[in-house]
Design a protein around this motif. Structure first.
Motif, mmCIF file in Angstrom:
data_model
loop_
_atom_site.group_PDB
_atom_site.id
_atom_site.type_symbol
_atom_site.label_atom_id
_atom_site.label_comp_id
_atom_site.label_asym_id
_atom_site.label_seq_id
_atom_site.Cartn_x
_atom_site.Cartn_y
_atom_site.Cartn_z
ATOM 1 N N MET A 409 -30.943 -6.395 -8.452
ATOM 2 C CA MET A 409 -29.779 -6.487 -7.303
ATOM 3 C C MET A 409 -29.694 -5.500 -6.823
ATOM 4 O O MET A 409 -29.100 -5.360 -5.111
ATOM 5 C CB MET A 409 -28.986 -6.789 -8.563
ATOM 6 N N VAL A 410 -30.019 -4.269 -7.838
ATOM 7 C CA VAL A 410 -30.154 -2.895 -6.754
ATOM 8 C C VAL A 410 -31.043 -3.081 -5.211
ATOM 9 O O VAL A 410 -30.457 -2.407 -4.048
ATOM 10 C CB VAL A 410 -29.750 -1.408 -7.173
ATOM 11 N N LYS A 411 -32.142 -3.333 -5.203
ATOM 12 C CA LYS A 411 -33.303 -3.379 -4.265
ATOM 13 C C LYS A 411 -32.781 -4.214 -3.492
ATOM 14 O O LYS A 411 -32.403 -3.884 -2.426
ATOM 15 C CB LYS A 411 -34.508 -3.780 -4.591
ATOM 16 N N ALA A 412 -32.029 -5.729 -3.339
ATOM 17 C CA ALA A 412 -31.857 -6.802 -3.309
ATOM 18 C C ALA A 412 -30.274 -5.615 -2.469
ATOM 19 O O ALA A 412 -30.463 -5.957 -0.417
ATOM 20 C CB ALA A 412 -31.432 -8.254 -3.048
ATOM 21 N N GLN A 413 -29.642 -5.499 -2.687
ATOM 22 C CA GLN A 413 -28.765 -4.720 -1.720
ATOM 23 C C GLN A 413 -28.391 -3.434 -1.165
ATOM 24 O O GLN A 413 -28.117 -3.824 0.339
ATOM 25 C CB GLN A 413 -27.496 -3.716 -2.894
ATOM 26 N N GLY A 414 -29.944 -3.125 -0.801
ATOM 27 C CA GLY A 414 -30.694 -2.048 -0.257
ATOM 28 C C GLY A 414 -31.111 -2.197 1.020
ATOM 29 O O GLY A 414 -30.924 -2.044 2.251
ATOM 30 N N LEU A 415 -31.955 -3.807 0.743
ATOM 31 C CA LEU A 415 -31.761 -4.795 1.698
ATOM 32 C C LEU A 415 -31.239 -5.632 3.034
ATOM 33 O O LEU A 415 -31.301 -5.520 4.013
ATOM 34 C CB LEU A 415 -33.214 -6.072 1.519
ATOM 35 N N ILE A 416 -30.166 -5.784 1.987
ATOM 36 C CA ILE A 416 -29.330 -6.213 2.668
ATOM 37 C C ILE A 416 -28.358 -5.757 4.768
ATOM 38 O O ILE A 416 -27.880 -6.829 5.126
ATOM 39 C CB ILE A 416 -28.178 -7.322 2.007
ATOM 40 N N GLY A 417 -28.552 -4.710 3.933
ATOM 41 C CA GLY A 417 -27.313 -3.855 4.920
ATOM 42 C C GLY A 417 -28.234 -4.171 6.168
ATOM 43 O O GLY A 417 -27.325 -4.064 7.387
ATOM 44 N N SER A 418 -29.613 -4.280 6.043
ATOM 45 C CA SER A 418 -29.972 -3.926 7.501
ATOM 46 C C SER A 418 -31.095 -5.499 7.840
ATOM 47 O O SER A 418 -31.817 -5.801 9.228
ATOM 48 C CB SER A 418 -31.627 -2.853 7.269
ATOM 49 N N SER A 419 -30.047 -6.643 7.514
ATOM 50 C CA SER A 419 -30.143 -7.996 7.844
ATOM 51 C C SER A 419 -29.024 -8.871 8.218
ATOM 52 O O SER A 419 -28.213 -8.128 7.545
ATOM 53 C CB SER A 419 -31.582 -8.555 7.147
ATOM 54 N N LYS A 420 -29.624 -9.208 9.418
ATOM 55 C CA LYS A 420 -28.391 -10.190 9.485
ATOM 56 C C LYS A 420 -29.005 -11.943 9.226
ATOM 57 O O LYS A 420 -28.890 -12.628 9.509
ATOM 58 C CB LYS A 420 -28.386 -10.204 10.691
ATOM 59 N N ILE A 421 -27.947 -11.551 6.999
ATOM 60 C CA ILE A 421 -27.799 -12.549 6.736
ATOM 61 C C ILE A 421 -26.672 -13.399 6.046
ATOM 62 O O ILE A 421 -26.083 -12.547 5.808
ATOM 63 C CB ILE A 421 -28.876 -12.441 5.757
ATOM 64 N N THR A 422 -26.420 -14.433 6.637
ATOM 65 C CA THR A 422 -25.118 -14.860 6.109
ATOM 66 C C THR A 422 -25.168 -15.793 4.704
ATOM 67 O O THR A 422 -26.296 -15.569 4.341
ATOM 68 C CB THR A 422 -25.419 -16.306 6.828
ATOM 69 N N PRO A 423 -24.013 -15.239 4.003
ATOM 70 C CA PRO A 423 -23.608 -15.897 2.788
ATOM 71 C C PRO A 423 -24.283 -17.590 2.593
ATOM 72 O O PRO A 423 -24.827 -17.305 0.915
ATOM 73 C CB PRO A 423 -22.220 -15.330 2.648
ATOM 74 N N ALA A 424 -24.406 -18.091 3.324
ATOM 75 C CA ALA A 424 -24.954 -19.319 3.119
ATOM 76 C C ALA A 424 -26.393 -19.375 2.822
ATOM 77 O O ALA A 424 -27.152 -20.084 1.942
ATOM 78 C CB ALA A 424 -24.794 -20.313 4.448
ATOM 79 N N GLU A 425 -27.368 -18.525 3.731
ATOM 80 C CA GLU A 425 -28.586 -18.033 3.428
ATOM 81 C C GLU A 425 -28.615 -17.621 1.976
ATOM 82 O O GLU A 425 -29.844 -17.851 0.809
ATOM 83 C CB GLU A 425 -29.305 -17.171 5.027
ATOM 84 N N VAL A 426 -28.108 -16.637 1.537
ATOM 85 C CA VAL A 426 -28.413 -15.881 0.087
ATOM 86 C C VAL A 426 -27.771 -17.310 -0.638
ATOM 87 O O VAL A 426 -28.300 -16.884 -1.842
ATOM 88 C CB VAL A 426 -27.160 -15.151 0.250
ATOM 89 N N GLY A 427 -26.591 -17.935 -0.052
ATOM 90 C CA GLY A 427 -26.659 -18.667 -1.382
ATOM 91 C C GLY A 427 -27.818 -19.624 -1.657
ATOM 92 O O GLY A 427 -28.046 -19.807 -2.900
ATOM 93 N N GLU A 428 -28.155 -19.740 -0.630
ATOM 94 C CA GLU A 428 -29.433 -21.194 -0.867
ATOM 95 C C GLU A 428 -30.244 -20.526 -1.441
ATOM 96 O O GLU A 428 -31.136 -21.368 -2.002
ATOM 97 C CB GLU A 428 -29.856 -21.537 0.304
ATOM 98 N N GLN A 429 -30.817 -19.021 -1.050
ATOM 99 C CA GLN A 429 -31.958 -17.981 -2.247
ATOM 100 C C GLN A 429 -31.745 -18.492 -3.431
ATOM 101 O O GLN A 429 -31.961 -18.729 -4.249
ATOM 102 C CB GLN A 429 -32.500 -17.245 -1.371
ATOM 103 N N LEU A 430 -30.439 -18.729 -3.723
ATOM 104 C CA LEU A 430 -30.151 -17.555 -5.190
ATOM 105 C C LEU A 430 -30.142 -18.798 -5.965
ATOM 106 O O LEU A 430 -29.799 -19.544 -7.207
ATOM 107 C CB LEU A 430 -29.098 -16.999 -5.351
ATOM 108 N N LEU A 431 -30.043 -19.852 -5.436
ATOM 109 C CA LEU A 431 -29.861 -21.307 -6.220
ATOM 110 C C LEU A 431 -31.513 -22.258 -6.559
ATOM 111 O O LEU A 431 -31.346 -22.719 -7.298
ATOM 112 C CB LEU A 431 -29.477 -22.729 -5.537
#
Ligand SMILES: Nc1ncnc2c1ncn2[C@@H]1O[C@H](COP(=O)(O)OP(=O)(O)OP(=O)(O)O)[C@@H](O)[C@H]1O
Ligand SMILES: [Mg+2]
Length: 475
Positions: A409-431
């Motif tokens: 999660m720490v790694k993912a948090q580091g990456l998310i700041g530099s990408s324009k990813i919507t919560p909908a896309e994150v949710g889709e991946q986590l499912l």
């Protein structure tokens, strides 16, 4: 001197009682055969009236279901209230589309209540009548018989004023609270076919069972708190709005890219406030006057929503008016909702129709909106729903995977700041997996692919599609 009393023999007594009973039965059956139902009812009512008024210190109020053709609010309040205090004989029902079982006082059942040391008795009465035509069905006399329903409330005469001035308003208030608690939230949309007539609403409704809550929304914490506080303040300010001469409504503009949670925020607000939602699909509304009718028939304590406002109404009307004398059919009077019609609905005279309403517009392109639409008083609160940030990611991971800590999660948090990813896309991946390790790994791959696009989300997604295609082929 002594008085002598001759007692009748037991046999004579039995025979007298029997003949009295037989006479009573005879009179009753003659009355039943010869007197029409309404006349019988009339005599009964008069007889009852004589006893309750002339020989009693009690007074009885009757609360009919209808006042002329209109529904009597007091009846429905009494129905809820008496149902809540009834402990003996209750009617229970589960109306179509509702989720909560309703409890009401049983037919002809009496229930006692006490208010400020006044003893009161409620009774729910149903009667068949040929005169009044509510709830009609074919009756035993060949004509239409209807059921008349009313409540009676009996108490000592001396409390008449107190009961009317204090107890009945108390019952009304109490029933409002009960109604709120038992309410099944509804989503109202415009009926596809236009049927007109008294009592016919232009809305059709379905249960609003959206699970979104403020706790499940990935958005800036401060913004979330600001919205909740704003809603709480709004609910408390009825008197203030009246004092300053403003209609009691509040406008919200939710803007941001697709999939950032605008619709989810609307559902969270509806769940928080316990307000029904009215979806105003502007492209289906034929004219400003139809918009007005819709507003009149929408309930108070509700959220009116116009999704994708930039796409559903022509916002160039004002510019066109000043630049061109020939009018586009879209702007001709009586045709479609115009911007001025919409502005009127927001803070013109029509805005006073209805109370305690939240109006929400959503858009992906705030810059396209006419500034007139955006000013305070029309859109009071502007909420920017944006791409997912590290805090949002943490909340989504906790919601979807049930974990709050994980090295990936720490790694993912580091990456998310530099990408324009919507919560909908994150949710889709986590499912994609129930295993937190696999799901987070998948999310990290997705974020890395999209990071390469340097903020170009669409490019990233198309790359991911190619990767997925390859995966499919490899399988
Ligand atoms: N901020 C968020 N927090 C939690 N879940 C979200 C959020 N944003 C989007 N989602 C998830 O993505 C789905 C789609 O989001 P939603 O429909 O609310 O986006 P939107 O902003 O209204 O998109 P559009 O502009 O296309 O209407 C939701 O059902 C929800 O599961
Ligand atoms: Mg949406």
């Amino acid at each position: 001197m002594s008085a002598k009393i001759n007692f009748p023999s037991a046999r004579a007594a039995v025979s007298t009682a029997a003949s009295a009973a037989a006479t009573a039965i005879l009179v009753r059956s003659i009355a039943r055969d010869l007197l029409p139902c309404e006349l019988r009812h009339y005599f009964y009512t008069k007889f009852h009236y004589l006893f309750t008024t002339l020989f009693s210190n009690k007074i009885t109020l009757t609360i009919d279901e209808f006042d002329g053709l209109n529904k009597n609010q007091l009846f429905y309040a009494a129905e809820l209230y008496a149902g809540s205090i009834s402990t003996r004989c209750c009617r229970v029902s589960l109306p179509v589309k509702e989720k909560i079982i309703r409890v009401a006082l049983g037919g002809n059942e009496e229930i006692a209540d006490e208010f400020a040391e006044i003893d009161l008795k409620w009774r729910f009465v149903t009667e068949k009548s040929q005169r009044r035509r509510h709830n009609s069905y074919p009756g035993e006399y060949g004509g239409t018989t209807s059921e008349v329903r009313f409540f009676t409330l009996t108490f000592h005469k001396k409390h008449r004023n107190k009961v009317i001035d204090e107890y009945l308003p108390y019952v009304l208030n109490k029933s409002k609270t009960l109604k709120e608690c038992n309410k099944t939230l509804k989503l109202h949309t415009l009926r596809s076919e236009r049927i007109h007539g008294p009592g016919i609403t232009p809305w059709q409704s379905a249960n609003l069972d959206h699970p979104a809550k403020f706790e499940t929304l990935a958005m800036d914490d401060e913004m979330k708190k600001m919205i909740v506080d704003d809603l709480d303040r709004f609910l408390k300010r009825k008197e203030l709005y009246r004092k300053v001469g403003k209609a009691w409504k509040r406008g919200y503009l939710l803007f941001g890219p697709p999939g950032t949670g605008k619709s989810s925020l609307i559902a969270a607000m509806a769940n928080y406030l316990n307000f029904d939602v009215y979806d105003l699909e502007m492209t289906d509304i034929r004219s400003n006057s139809e918009l007005k009718k819709l507003l009149i028939s929408a309930a108070n304590r509700s959220i009116l929503v116009v999704e994708d406002i930039d796409a559903s109404i022509d916002l160039t009307e004002r510019k066109l008016k000043t630049t061109s004398s020939s009018m586009h059919p879209f702007h001709q009077p009586g045709h479609k909702v115009t911007l001025s019609g919409l502005l009127n609905f927001l803070d013109g005279l029509w805005s006073s129709i209805g109370d305690e309403r939240i109006i929400i517009f959503t858009t992906n392109h705030k810059e396209k909106l006419d500034p007139a639409l955006l000013r305070p008083g029309r859109m009071d609160v502007h909420v920017h729903m944006s791409y997912c940030n590290p805090c949002g990611l943490r909340l989504l991971v906790s919601n979807y995977l049930g974990i709050t800590e994980h090295p990936l999660m720490v790694k993912a948090q580091g990456l998310i700041g530099s990408s324009k990813i919507t919560p909908a896309e994150v949710g889709e991946q986590l499912l994609k997996s129930d295993d937190p390790e696999l799901a987070l790994q998948g999310l990290i791959e997705f974020l890395e692919v999209n990071k390469e696009g340097e903020g170009n989300c669409e490019q990233g997604i198309s790359k991911l599609k190619i990767v997925s295609k390859k995966d499919e082929l490899a399988n």
